[in-house]
Design a protein around this motif. Structure first.
Motif, PDB file in Angstrom:
ATOM      1  N   MET A 151      35.664  28.487  40.163  1.00  0.00           N
ATOM      2  CA  MET A 151      35.228  28.462  41.563  1.00  0.00           C
ATOM      3  C   MET A 151      35.928  29.525  42.410  1.00  0.00           C
ATOM      4  N   ALA A 152      37.021  30.072  41.874  1.00  0.00           N
ATOM      5  CA  ALA A 152      37.761  31.099  42.614  1.00  0.00           C
ATOM      6  C   ALA A 152      37.413  32.516  42.152  1.00  0.00           C
ATOM      7  N   MET A 153      36.674  32.628  41.059  1.00  0.00           N
ATOM      8  CA  MET A 153      36.359  33.938  40.511  1.00  0.00           C
ATOM      9  C   MET A 153      35.336  34.687  41.388  1.00  0.00           C
ATOM     10  N   PRO A 154      35.445  36.022  41.459  1.00  0.00           N
ATOM     11  CA  PRO A 154      34.476  36.785  42.262  1.00  0.00           C
ATOM     12  C   PRO A 154      33.072  36.690  41.687  1.00  0.00           C
ATOM     13  N   LYS A 155      32.082  36.763  42.551  1.00  0.00           N
ATOM     14  CA  LYS A 155      30.656  36.719  42.211  1.00  0.00           C
ATOM     15  C   LYS A 155      30.217  35.344  41.715  1.00  0.00           C
ATOM     16  N   ILE A 156      30.778  34.901  40.585  1.00  0.00           N
ATOM     17  CA  ILE A 156      30.334  33.628  40.019  1.00  0.00           C
ATOM     18  C   ILE A 156      30.927  32.424  40.769  1.00  0.00           C
ATOM     19  N   GLY A 157      31.973  32.672  41.531  1.00  0.00           N
ATOM     20  CA  GLY A 157      32.623  31.605  42.296  1.00  0.00           C
ATOM     21  C   GLY A 157      32.662  31.960  43.774  1.00  0.00           C
ATOM     22  N   GLY A 158      33.794  32.534  44.186  1.00  0.00           N
ATOM     23  CA  GLY A 158      33.930  32.918  45.587  1.00  0.00           C
ATOM     24  C   GLY A 158      33.979  31.724  46.526  1.00  0.00           C
ATOM     25  N   ILE A 159      34.330  30.560  46.002  1.00  0.00           N
ATOM     26  CA  ILE A 159      34.361  29.325  46.816  1.00  0.00           C
ATOM     27  C   ILE A 159      35.791  29.002  47.226  1.00  0.00           C
ATOM     28  N   LEU A 160      36.682  29.010  46.259  1.00  0.00           N
ATOM     29  CA  LEU A 160      38.089  28.749  46.533  1.00  0.00           C
ATOM     30  C   LEU A 160      38.819  30.047  46.830  1.00  0.00           C
TER      31      LEU A 160
END
Length: 461
Positions: A292-301
């Protein structure tokens, strides 16, 4: 006493520890003697709330390590297991669902579709708590999210304050039994109970099979008790137009919400299939949080999301687990069971269930803290029933149900304590007592009439 409660607790706990250390206790090793003194002192400190529990927990762990009561690898063993990382991941996922707006969107959608009067409001609280228990693995953020939505319902329907209190109370009460349906329903203490069942593994699916049906029954009983004991002063008509306005204000589903929904859905699938893929749900939960913190695929946390992981709670859990594990290795648990409990456990399963429930409730009434009482009761009951040849899951889950689902006053359960007050759930001690007293009787019904027969059906007994 209120103003000096912390100081009184500090003095009592210290005197208790010194008194126990000065006693000549036969049949208990020197390490077990120290463990007993430090553990009871810490439980008193927790019960009196002498300071934030994280500090008290730190002191307990420090004393165990410095006095060589047990190896530090055992004292801090929680950090070498997946349980701690399940809790960390769960807090991060809860933060993501709350901050992305996904949880709020689901709540408004449900209310606009199914809520029309007071009864349906109370039912909706339990249903939303159940749904969000799969998405937000901690009861507090779930309860406050639902409460924020209920505040809109209360205002739009012009619900009198007296009835609004009943709604607020229901939000936080519902979080107790519903949180015990799924292992991740309360990722701060359910895994603690699961860990106590070792060496028998209790994963997500096993927990649901063992505890899901009984806790669904407990949730339904709680729902009906609220509807009977807390009737509205007048009928309620929910203003669907105002709810629709709130839904429109949220706008279309954002990319962040969609990504959150994807990762949470994947988490649920991986939790459900833990026995198939063989990956511990602790590592699964941490993996989802990291993604959830990873760029593109997450970017939420973000980096600020770490603020949603309470270090003090992790320290508290480390100390609570240490009481059981160090107590077991030093002989303290066996000594408590031999000294305070009957020489043999009842052979009749219903008598055993009632006995464990009674002991758990009495100790919980005195000390209040769920985790502190778990640290005392569960190891003692495991030692007490060890000669019976039954699954360790049985005494652990009976005790856990009685401890976590029991409350008379708000301090008996943190879920009730955090919701108390005009600015939160609006309720007071009066509402807790009104439901808590009769529900104490229900706990015996749960253990003897619901849990034990169900466990016999699934072959656990």
């Amino acid at each position: 006493m209120g103003k000096n409660k912390g100081l009184i607790g500090l003095v009592l706990g210290t005197l208790l520890a010194l008194g126990i250390y000065a006693m000549d206790i036969q049949g208990l090793s020197h390490e077990g003697h120290l463990c007993l003194a430090f553990s009871l002192m810490t439980v008193v400190f927790w019960a009196f709330g002498i300071t934030q529990p994280g500090y008290t927990s730190g002191l307990y762990l420090l004393l165990l390590a410095v006095c060589n009561v047990a190896p530090t690898t055992l004292i801090f063993s929680t950090w070498t297991t997946s349980m701690m990382y399940l809790i960390i991941g769960a807090y991060l996922i809860a933060t993501a669902v709350r901050e992305s707006g996904l949880g709020e969107r689901i709540a408004y959608w449900y209310i606009a579709r199914y809520v029309s009067n007071f009864k349906s409001i109370i039912v909706s609280i339990f249903v939303l708590t159940f749904i969000l228990a799969l998405l937000i693995p901690h009861p507090w953020p779930r309860a406050f999210l639902i409460m924020s939505v209920m505040a809109v319902v209360i205002k739009s329907a012009h619900i009198p304050h007296e009835d609004a209190v009943k709604i607020g109370f229901s939000v936080f009460v519902a979080s107790i039994p519903v949180s015990m349906i799924f292992l991740t329903g309360d990722a701060s203490i359910n895994p603690l109970a699961a860990e106590s069942c070792a060496p028998e593994p209790v994963g997500w699916l096993k927990w649901f099979i063992v505890m899901g049906p009984p806790m669904i029954v407990a949730s339904i009983i709680t729902l009906f008790m609220i509807l009977i004991l807390f009737k509205p002063t007048k009928e309620v008509n929910v203003n669907k137009e105002e709810i629709d306005v709130k839904r429109r204000e949220l706008g279309p589903m954002t990319g962040k919400e969609k990504r959150t929904a994807f990762w949470v859905a994947l988490a649920i699938i991986l939790w459900l299939t833990d026995t198939i893929h063989g990956v511990d749900i602790g590592w699964v939960t941490l993996f989802i949080a990291v993604m959830m913190a990873m760029p593109k695929i997450g970017g939420i946390l973000t980096s600020k999301s770490w603020g949603g992981v309470p270090v003090q709670t992790l320290l508290f859990l480390t100390a609570a687990v240490a009481i059981g594990r160090v107590g077991g290795s030093t002989g303290m648990n066996a000594w408590i069971a031999q000294t305070l409990l009957p020489s043999s456990a009842p052979e009749n399963m219903f008598v055993l269930g009632a006995f464990i429930t009674l002991v758990a409730i009495i100790i919980h009434m005195i000390f209040g803290s769920v985790i502190a009482v778990m640290g005392i009761v569960i190891p003692a009951m495991l030692a007490f029933t060890s000669s019976m040849g039954i699954s360790s899951i049985i005494p652990v889950m009976i005790a856990y149900t009685a401890i976590n689902a029991h409350f008379i006053l708000p301090f008996h359960n943190l879920a009730m304590l955090v919701g108390m007050g005009e600015e939160n759930g609006m309720y007071s001690e009066k509402e807790c007592i009104r439901l808590g007293v009769p529900f104490t009787i229900v706990l015996f019904i749960l253990s003897c009439v619901v849990e034990l027969p169900w466990w016999k059906v699934i072959g656990l007994w």
